[in-house]
Design a protein around this motif. Structure first.
Motif, PDB file in Angstrom:
ATOM      1  N   TYR A 115       0.827  -1.207   0.000  1.00 17.34           N
ATOM      2  CA  TYR A 115       0.000   0.000   0.000  1.00 17.34           C
ATOM      3  C   TYR A 115       0.865   1.262   0.000  1.00 17.34           C
ATOM      4  CZ  TYR A 115      -3.951   3.031   0.917  1.00 17.34           C
ATOM      5  OH  TYR A 115      -4.900   4.003   0.806  1.00 17.34           O
ATOM      6  N   VAL A 116       2.014   1.199   0.658  1.00 13.03           N
ATOM      7  CA  VAL A 116       2.905   2.364   0.715  1.00 13.03           C
ATOM      8  C   VAL A 116       3.417   2.696  -0.682  1.00 13.03           C
ATOM      9  CG1 VAL A 116       5.087   3.250   1.615  1.00 13.03           C
ATOM     10  CG2 VAL A 116       3.579   1.922   3.099  1.00 13.03           C
ATOM     11  N   LEU A 117       3.884   1.683  -1.393  1.00 11.47           N
ATOM     12  CA  LEU A 117       4.412   1.917  -2.731  1.00 11.47           C
ATOM     13  C   LEU A 117       3.311   2.363  -3.689  1.00 11.47           C
ATOM     14  CD1 LEU A 117       7.201   1.817  -3.968  1.00 11.47           C
ATOM     15  CD2 LEU A 117       6.721  -0.500  -4.766  1.00 11.47           C
ATOM     16  N   GLU A 118       2.108   1.817  -3.532  1.00 12.11           N
ATOM     17  CA  GLU A 118       0.971   2.251  -4.348  1.00 12.11           C
ATOM     18  C   GLU A 118       0.730   3.752  -4.184  1.00 12.11           C
ATOM     19  OE1 GLU A 118      -3.627   2.626  -3.630  1.00 12.11           O
ATOM     20  OE2 GLU A 118      -2.966   0.551  -3.364  1.00 12.11           O
ATOM     21  N   ARG A 119       0.701   4.199  -2.931  1.00 14.25           N
ATOM     22  CA  ARG A 119       0.445   5.614  -2.671  1.00 14.25           C
ATOM     23  C   ARG A 119       1.589   6.502  -3.154  1.00 14.25           C
ATOM     24  NH1 ARG A 119      -4.147   8.176   0.267  1.00 14.25           N
ATOM     25  NH2 ARG A 119      -5.701   6.548  -0.016  1.00 14.25           N
ATOM     26  N   LEU A 120       2.814   6.007  -3.079  1.00 18.21           N
ATOM     27  CA  LEU A 120       3.939   6.810  -3.541  1.00 18.21           C
ATOM     28  C   LEU A 120       3.878   7.007  -5.061  1.00 18.21           C
ATOM     29  CD1 LEU A 120       6.922   5.576  -1.353  1.00 18.21           C
ATOM     30  CD2 LEU A 120       5.748   7.780  -1.263  1.00 18.21           C
ATOM     31  N   TYR A 121       3.433   5.986  -5.789  1.00 13.83           N
ATOM     32  CA  TYR A 121       3.255   6.169  -7.230  1.00 13.83           C
ATOM     33  C   TYR A 121       2.063   7.083  -7.509  1.00 13.83           C
ATOM     34  CZ  TYR A 121       6.973   3.134  -8.855  1.00 13.83           C
ATOM     35  OH  TYR A 121       8.222   2.623  -9.145  1.00 13.83           O
ATOM     36  N   ALA A 122       1.068   7.060  -6.645  1.00 10.00           N
ATOM     37  CA  ALA A 122      -0.039   8.018  -6.773  1.00 10.00           C
ATOM     38  C   ALA A 122       0.481   9.440  -6.575  1.00 10.00           C
ATOM     39  CB  ALA A 122      -1.134   7.710  -5.752  1.00 10.00           C
ATOM     40  N   VAL A 123       1.359   9.617  -5.597  1.00 13.16           N
ATOM     41  CA  VAL A 123       1.975  10.921  -5.349  1.00 13.16           C
ATOM     42  C   VAL A 123       2.784  11.362  -6.570  1.00 13.16           C
ATOM     43  CG1 VAL A 123       3.795  12.082  -4.009  1.00 13.16           C
ATOM     44  CG2 VAL A 123       2.039  10.723  -2.839  1.00 13.16           C
ATOM     45  N   ALA A 124       3.585  10.440  -7.109  1.00 17.23           N
ATOM     46  CA  ALA A 124       4.416  10.765  -8.270  1.00 17.23           C
ATOM     47  C   ALA A 124       3.550  11.155  -9.470  1.00 17.23           C
ATOM     48  CB  ALA A 124       5.303   9.578  -8.619  1.00 17.23           C
ATOM     49  N   TYR A 125       2.438  10.451  -9.653  1.00 17.46           N
ATOM     50  CA  TYR A 125       1.507  10.769 -10.747  1.00 17.46           C
ATOM     51  C   TYR A 125       0.908  12.158 -10.539  1.00 17.46           C
ATOM     52  CZ  TYR A 125      -2.426  10.009 -14.012  1.00 17.46           C
ATOM     53  OH  TYR A 125      -3.331  10.105 -15.038  1.00 17.46           O
ATOM     54  N   GLY A 126       0.483  12.450  -9.304  1.00 21.91           N
ATOM     55  CA  GLY A 126      -0.066  13.767  -9.001  1.00 21.91           C
ATOM     56  C   GLY A 126       0.943  14.875  -9.258  1.00 21.91           C
ATOM     57  N   CYS A 127       2.200  14.626  -8.885  1.00 25.33           N
ATOM     58  CA  CYS A 127       3.250  15.627  -9.108  1.00 25.33           C
ATOM     59  C   CYS A 127       3.504  15.837 -10.599  1.00 25.33           C
ATOM     60  CB  CYS A 127       4.540  15.186  -8.423  1.00 25.33           C
ATOM     61  SG  CYS A 127       4.492  15.261  -6.617  1.00 25.33           S
ATOM     62  N   ALA A 128       3.508  14.746 -11.358  1.00 20.92           N
ATOM     63  CA  ALA A 128       3.731  14.849 -12.803  1.00 20.92           C
ATOM     64  C   ALA A 128       2.624  15.666 -13.470  1.00 20.92           C
ATOM     65  CB  ALA A 128       3.818  13.459 -13.425  1.00 20.92           C
ATOM     66  N   LEU A 129       1.390  15.476 -13.016  1.00 21.30           N
ATOM     67  CA  LEU A 129       0.261  16.210 -13.584  1.00 21.30           C
ATOM     68  C   LEU A 129       0.316  17.699 -13.253  1.00 21.30           C
ATOM     69  CD1 LEU A 129      -2.647  13.700 -12.862  1.00 21.30           C
ATOM     70  CD2 LEU A 129      -1.832  14.383 -15.116  1.00 21.30           C
ATOM     71  N   ARG A 130       0.814  18.024 -12.073  1.00 24.92           N
ATOM     72  CA  ARG A 130       0.796  19.415 -11.615  1.00 24.92           C
ATOM     73  C   ARG A 130       2.065  20.188 -11.959  1.00 24.92           C
ATOM     74  NH1 ARG A 130      -2.449  19.624  -6.062  1.00 24.92           N
ATOM     75  NH2 ARG A 130      -1.006  21.330  -5.660  1.00 24.92           N
ATOM     76  N   SER A 131       3.115  19.486 -12.340  1.00 17.76           N
ATOM     77  CA  SER A 131       4.406  20.137 -12.541  1.00 17.76           C
ATOM     78  C   SER A 131       4.545  20.707 -13.947  1.00 17.76           C
ATOM     79  CB  SER A 131       5.535  19.128 -12.289  1.00 17.76           C
ATOM     80  OG  SER A 131       6.789  19.717 -12.552  1.00 17.76           O
ATOM     81  N   HIS A 132       5.379  21.750 -14.053  1.00 12.99           N
ATOM     82  CA  HIS A 132       5.743  22.323 -15.353  1.00 12.99           C
ATOM     83  C   HIS A 132       7.211  22.059 -15.676  1.00 12.99           C
ATOM     84  CE1 HIS A 132       1.888  24.386 -15.514  1.00 12.99           C
ATOM     85  NE2 HIS A 132       2.098  24.818 -14.279  1.00 12.99           N
ATOM     86  N   ASP A 133       7.839  21.199 -14.894  1.00 12.54           N
ATOM     87  CA  ASP A 133       9.261  20.889 -15.053  1.00 12.54           C
ATOM     88  C   ASP A 133       9.414  19.692 -15.994  1.00 12.54           C
ATOM     89  OD1 ASP A 133      11.928  20.274 -14.844  1.00 12.54           O
ATOM     90  OD2 ASP A 133      11.886  19.811 -12.693  1.00 12.54           O
ATOM     91  N   ASP A 134       9.596  19.966 -17.282  1.00  9.45           N
ATOM     92  CA  ASP A 134       9.689  18.880 -18.267  1.00  9.45           C
ATOM     93  C   ASP A 134      10.878  17.965 -18.005  1.00  9.45           C
ATOM     94  OD1 ASP A 134       7.414  19.668 -19.531  1.00  9.45           O
ATOM     95  OD2 ASP A 134       8.395  20.561 -21.283  1.00  9.45           O
ATOM     96  N   ASN A 135      11.998  18.523 -17.593  1.00 11.58           N
ATOM     97  CA  ASN A 135      13.169  17.690 -17.312  1.00 11.58           C
ATOM     98  C   ASN A 135      12.908  16.766 -16.127  1.00 11.58           C
ATOM     99  OD1 ASN A 135      14.714  18.791 -19.388  1.00 11.58           O
ATOM    100  ND2 ASN A 135      15.496  20.441 -18.088  1.00 11.58           N
TER     101      ASN A 135
END
Length: 209
Positions: A115-135
């Protein structure tokens, strides 16, 4: 927790929690989180500071990573309010520090609570959607593909797999240059099913009248 020079920072916490059996850890750590959440404790202070919109440019990546490690361990809690606020806090904390995420995912890659790793990938997905940092998105995407999809047999965990795919789809949508095989991130997958812990015959023998 986030002080790189402190001997009892989040690295110390991580080292101790990661090597405990899931049931052993839940017996005290999850109980601790449940009892202290909502009481103006250190648990609340870490979550509230990460959720805040204050300027964090002066805070080093190392300190941000340490705080993220502590918050990631909050995800073991069965208290959904702790879990959900910690998840949102991690997104707010890391959306402008994408470079920290690949290392954080590696820190927890073999954690014994899926469950921890699932949520961390959810966090990473959320960050990717909200970020403007292409690199940053490109590096996060490459790390995600290499860890989850490169071998062609992603984990048989539907949400973790979907969040990981979402990260890569963001990069593809932005036309970022990444070294991946797009067919590997999309179903059908070749992952093996998780075997049942008991057989139907054993269940009938134990529970049928």
């Amino acid at each position: 927790a986030p002080n790189p020079e402190h001997p009892f920072n989040a690295s110390f916490l991580h080292k101790n929690l990661k090597h405990q059996a899931l049931a052993q850890r839940d017996a005290w750590w999850s109980v601790f989180l449940h009892r202290h959440f909502g009481s103006n404790s250190a648990v609340d202070r870490l979550i509230d500071w990460a959720l805040s919109k204050q300027n964090r440019r002066h805070v080093t990546d190392q300190a941000i990573r340490l705080l993220a490690i502590a918050l990631a361990w909050f995800l073991t809690s069965s208290n959904r309010f702790v879990r959900d606020r910690a998840t949102k806090a991690l997104v707010t904390l890391l959306e402008e520090r994408l470079s920290v995420l690949p290392t954080l995912l590696q820190d927890f890659r073999d954690v014994n609570d899926a469950y921890v790793l699932e949520r961390l990938y959810a966090v990473a997905y959320g960050c990717a959607l909200r970020s403007h940092d292409d690199n940053g998105i490109r590096d996060l995407t490459q790390a995600t593909f290499d860890e989850v999809f490169s071998k062609g047999t992603p984990p048989p965990h539907i949400l973790l797999r979907d969040y990981a795919r979402g990260i890569i789809e963001v990069a593809l949508h932005r036309n970022l240059r990444i070294k991946i095989a797009a067919r590997k991130i999309r179903p059908p997958y070749k992952s093996k099913w998780i075997p049942p812990s008991v057989t139907e015959k054993e269940l009938k023998h134990k529970y049928y009248p």
